[in-house]
Write a protein that holds these residues in place. Structure first.
Motif, PDB file in Angstrom:
ATOM      1  N   ILE A  87       0.856  -1.178   0.000  1.00 61.41           N
ATOM      2  CA  ILE A  87       0.000   0.000   0.000  1.00 61.41           C
ATOM      3  C   ILE A  87       0.896   1.233   0.000  1.00 61.41           C
ATOM      4  O   ILE A  87       1.529   1.564   1.008  1.00 61.41           O
ATOM      5  N   LEU A  88       0.987   1.880  -1.145  1.00 60.59           N
ATOM      6  CA  LEU A  88       1.854   3.045  -1.313  1.00 60.59           C
ATOM      7  C   LEU A  88       1.215   4.283  -0.676  1.00 60.59           C
ATOM      8  O   LEU A  88       0.007   4.295  -0.402  1.00 60.59           O
ATOM      9  N   PRO A  89       2.001   5.328  -0.432  1.00 58.37           N
ATOM     10  CA  PRO A  89       1.422   6.575   0.091  1.00 58.37           C
ATOM     11  C   PRO A  89       0.282   7.068  -0.805  1.00 58.37           C
ATOM     12  O   PRO A  89       0.413   7.106  -2.028  1.00 58.37           O
ATOM     13  N   GLY A  90      -0.841   7.388  -0.182  1.00 59.56           N
ATOM     14  CA  GLY A  90      -2.002   7.864  -0.924  1.00 59.56           C
ATOM     15  C   GLY A  90      -2.921   6.768  -1.427  1.00 59.56           C
ATOM     16  O   GLY A  90      -4.019   7.055  -1.908  1.00 59.56           O
ATOM     17  N   GLN A  91      -2.516   5.504  -1.301  1.00 59.22           N
ATOM     18  CA  GLN A  91      -3.347   4.407  -1.781  1.00 59.22           C
ATOM     19  C   GLN A  91      -4.276   3.890  -0.690  1.00 59.22           C
ATOM     20  O   GLN A  91      -4.029   4.049   0.503  1.00 59.22           O
ATOM     21  N   LYS A  92      -5.354   3.236  -1.124  1.00 52.87           N
ATOM     22  CA  LYS A  92      -6.296   2.619  -0.194  1.00 52.87           C
ATOM     23  C   LYS A  92      -6.328   1.113  -0.417  1.00 52.87           C
ATOM     24  O   LYS A  92      -6.091   0.620  -1.527  1.00 52.87           O
ATOM     25  N   PHE A  93      -6.619   0.398   0.647  1.00 51.22           N
ATOM     26  CA  PHE A  93      -6.742  -1.058   0.619  1.00 51.22           C
ATOM     27  C   PHE A  93      -8.213  -1.418   0.698  1.00 51.22           C
ATOM     28  O   PHE A  93      -8.946  -0.897   1.538  1.00 51.22           O
ATOM     29  N   SER A  94      -8.658  -2.305  -0.205  1.00 50.69           N
ATOM     30  CA  SER A  94     -10.025  -2.824  -0.186  1.00 50.69           C
ATOM     31  C   SER A  94      -9.960  -4.344  -0.171  1.00 50.69           C
ATOM     32  O   SER A  94      -9.431  -4.955  -1.110  1.00 50.69           O
ATOM     33  N   PHE A  95     -10.495  -4.949   0.858  1.00 54.70           N
ATOM     34  CA  PHE A  95     -10.441  -6.409   0.983  1.00 54.70           C
ATOM     35  C   PHE A  95     -11.148  -7.089  -0.183  1.00 54.70           C
ATOM     36  O   PHE A  95     -10.587  -7.965  -0.850  1.00 54.70           O
ATOM     37  N   TRP A  96     -12.384  -6.693  -0.454  1.00 53.08           N
ATOM     38  CA  TRP A  96     -13.150  -7.392  -1.489  1.00 53.08           C
ATOM     39  C   TRP A  96     -12.622  -7.111  -2.891  1.00 53.08           C
ATOM     40  O   TRP A  96     -12.782  -7.947  -3.797  1.00 53.08           O
ATOM     41  N   TYR A  97     -12.012  -5.958  -3.106  1.00 59.28           N
ATOM     42  CA  TYR A  97     -11.433  -5.677  -4.418  1.00 59.28           C
ATOM     43  C   TYR A  97     -10.360  -6.714  -4.742  1.00 59.28           C
ATOM     44  O   TYR A  97     -10.264  -7.201  -5.877  1.00 59.28           O
ATOM     45  N   LEU A  98      -9.540  -7.053  -3.757  1.00 61.44           N
ATOM     46  CA  LEU A  98      -8.457  -8.012  -3.975  1.00 61.44           C
ATOM     47  C   LEU A  98      -8.946  -9.458  -3.978  1.00 61.44           C
ATOM     48  O   LEU A  98      -8.452 -10.286  -4.751  1.00 61.44           O
ATOM     49  N   VAL A  99      -9.905  -9.770  -3.131  1.00 60.52           N
ATOM     50  CA  VAL A  99     -10.320 -11.165  -2.942  1.00 60.52           C
ATOM     51  C   VAL A  99     -11.338 -11.605  -3.992  1.00 60.52           C
ATOM     52  O   VAL A  99     -11.292 -12.728  -4.488  1.00 60.52           O
ATOM     53  N   GLY A 100     -12.264 -10.720  -4.352  1.00 60.69           N
ATOM     54  CA  GLY A 100     -13.325 -11.109  -5.268  1.00 60.69           C
ATOM     55  C   GLY A 100     -14.401 -11.919  -4.565  1.00 60.69           C
ATOM     56  O   GLY A 100     -14.352 -12.150  -3.355  1.00 60.69           O
ATOM     57  N   LYS A 101     -15.376 -12.377  -5.321  1.00 59.18           N
ATOM     58  CA  LYS A 101     -16.497 -13.119  -4.748  1.00 59.18           C
ATOM     59  C   LYS A 101     -16.089 -14.557  -4.440  1.00 59.18           C
ATOM     60  O   LYS A 101     -15.445 -15.228  -5.260  1.00 59.18           O
ATOM     61  N   CYS A 102     -16.460 -15.030  -3.266  1.00 50.10           N
ATOM     62  CA  CYS A 102     -16.141 -16.399  -2.848  1.00 50.10           C
ATOM     63  C   CYS A 102     -17.249 -17.341  -3.322  1.00 50.10           C
ATOM     64  O   CYS A 102     -18.386 -17.245  -2.863  1.00 50.10           O
ATOM     65  N   THR A 103     -16.932 -18.217  -4.224  1.00 57.53           N
ATOM     66  CA  THR A 103     -17.930 -19.138  -4.785  1.00 57.53           C
ATOM     67  C   THR A 103     -17.455 -20.582  -4.671  1.00 57.53           C
ATOM     68  O   THR A 103     -16.259 -20.850  -4.531  1.00 57.53           O
ATOM     69  N   GLY A 104     -18.396 -21.487  -4.776  1.00 59.44           N
ATOM     70  CA  GLY A 104     -18.064 -22.902  -4.734  1.00 59.44           C
ATOM     71  C   GLY A 104     -17.189 -23.321  -5.893  1.00 59.44           C
ATOM     72  O   GLY A 104     -16.330 -24.208  -5.752  1.00 59.44           O
ATOM     73  N   SER A 105     -17.371 -22.701  -7.065  1.00 56.43           N
ATOM     74  CA  SER A 105     -16.562 -23.054  -8.235  1.00 56.43           C
ATOM     75  C   SER A 105     -15.090 -22.698  -8.055  1.00 56.43           C
ATOM     76  O   SER A 105     -14.229 -23.246  -8.737  1.00 56.43           O
ATOM     77  N   LYS A 106     -14.806 -21.779  -7.115  1.00 53.98           N
ATOM     78  CA  LYS A 106     -13.418 -21.405  -6.814  1.00 53.98           C
ATOM     79  C   LYS A 106     -12.836 -22.246  -5.685  1.00 53.98           C
ATOM     80  O   LYS A 106     -11.692 -22.034  -5.285  1.00 53.98           O
ATOM     81  N   GLY A 107     -13.630 -23.187  -5.164  1.00 57.63           N
ATOM     82  CA  GLY A 107     -13.141 -24.077  -4.116  1.00 57.63           C
ATOM     83  C   GLY A 107     -13.560 -23.697  -2.709  1.00 57.63           C
ATOM     84  O   GLY A 107     -13.200 -24.390  -1.748  1.00 57.63           O
ATOM     85  N   PHE A 108     -14.312 -22.623  -2.551  1.00 54.02           N
ATOM     86  CA  PHE A 108     -14.724 -22.193  -1.222  1.00 54.02           C
ATOM     87  C   PHE A 108     -15.795 -23.126  -0.655  1.00 54.02           C
ATOM     88  O   PHE A 108     -16.647 -23.625  -1.388  1.00 54.02           O
ATOM     89  N   LYS A 109     -15.731 -23.345   0.656  1.00 55.76           N
ATOM     90  CA  LYS A 109     -16.643 -24.249   1.354  1.00 55.76           C
ATOM     91  C   LYS A 109     -17.621 -23.466   2.223  1.00 55.76           C
ATOM     92  O   LYS A 109     -17.465 -22.276   2.452  1.00 55.76           O
ATOM     93  N   GLU A 110     -18.618 -24.182   2.730  1.00 53.06           N
ATOM     94  CA  GLU A 110     -19.558 -23.562   3.663  1.00 53.06           C
ATOM     95  C   GLU A 110     -18.873 -23.309   4.996  1.00 53.06           C
ATOM     96  O   GLU A 110     -18.266 -24.215   5.579  1.00 53.06           O
TER      97      GLU A 110
END
Length: 278
Positions: A87-110
């Motif tokens: 995270i450079l000076p002046g930048q913002k961090f967004s969790f969901w921007y980096l992670v994306g949607k968690c779906t079963g097709s990507k291997g995510f579990k309940e």
């Protein structure tokens, strides 16, 4: 009776409201894409600012431990999407921007999720432990929190003896309930994440040392009872001191909780109950 919001009328209106919020967030991401952190470095920055270790599988009352095992899988899938981000000076961090949607097709579990103030299960559940960890690191740094949600008003699980004070957790849901912070300093920061069979370990690094030290403390922690209901009470402060002089720079109230417990009262430590308090 209170009037229902549009999203609460039926499943269709809920989906319409949900898609509207997701679209609004994506538009915001697009307009801010130049300032959102998305550069990764394998090399670790030289100065460790803070580190924290979090137990992955915790006994939370009567919660099914299979959901905890699934959470471990989900956390492992998210790790490479966060580990090493700078995270450079002046930048913002967004969790969901980096992670994306968690779906079963990507291997995510309940895993364990919170819906309408109650424990439930859903694909990708357990992600809040990741943002809890990041939030705890950020609280021990000069980074500025932009977006932070919490399950206000409810104490959902008996998790006493925890290292991190009650009230400092996070609540997230793809993608419009996000966790974000901004780097308003003149130095760069980097998140590093490690995982093993028992723990998730997070550390915050920088290219320069920081001038101040940061401490988060809990005060006035007790349980009260009113109308047969129990409430968890505490105050959480962030204390900032100058490293060179040791002088106190600030003591900031982060959160003051008065949260109704929704688990069996047998889990409440009797020595912490104050019956006469409201």
């Amino acid at each position: 009776m209170s009037r229902k919001s549009f999203s609460e009328i039926n499943l269709l209106t809920y989906q319409m409201a949900y898609q509207k919020n997701v679209l609004k967030r994506r538009i915001k991401w697009f307009t801010e894409r130049r300032i959102i952190a998305r550069r990764f470095e394998k090399e670790t920055l030289p100065f460790k600012i803070y580190e924290h270790t979090s137990l992955i599988r915790r006994h939370l009352g009567d919660v099914d431990m299979q959901l905890q095992d699934n959470k471990a899988i989900n956390l492992s899938l998210v790790k490479p999407k966060i580990d090493g981000v700078v995270i450079l000076p002046g930048q913002k961090f967004s969790f969901w921007y980096l992670v994306g949607k968690c779906t079963g097709s990507k291997g995510f579990k309940e895993g364990l999720v919170i819906k309408n103030g109650e424990a439930s299960k859903g694909i990708g559940g357990g992600m809040c432990q990741f943002t809890n960890l990041i939030h705890w690191l950020v609280l021990h740094s000069p980074l500025t929190i932009l977006e932070h949600h919490h399950h206000n008003g409810l104490d959902l699980f008996p998790d006493f003896g925890r290292q991190v004070p009650f009230g400092t957790g996070t609540s997230i849901a793809y993608n419009y309930i996000d966790y974000q912070f901004v780097n308003n300093t003149r130095q760069s920061f980097q998140l590093k994440i490690e995982l093993n069979s028992e723990y998730i370990i997070g550390a915050l690094y920088s290219d320069l040392p920081v001038e101040n030290s940061y401490h988060v403390v809990e005060e006035n922690c007790f349980f009260s009872k009113k109308d047969q209901n129990f409430y968890r009470n505490n105050e959480v402060y962030r204390i900032i001191n100058n490293k060179k002089t040791g002088n106190l720079l600030s003591k900031e109230l982060i959160v003051k909780s008065h949260s109704k417990i929704v688990y069996d009262e047998k889990y409440i430590p009797k020595e912490l109950i104050k019956e006469d308090c409201i």
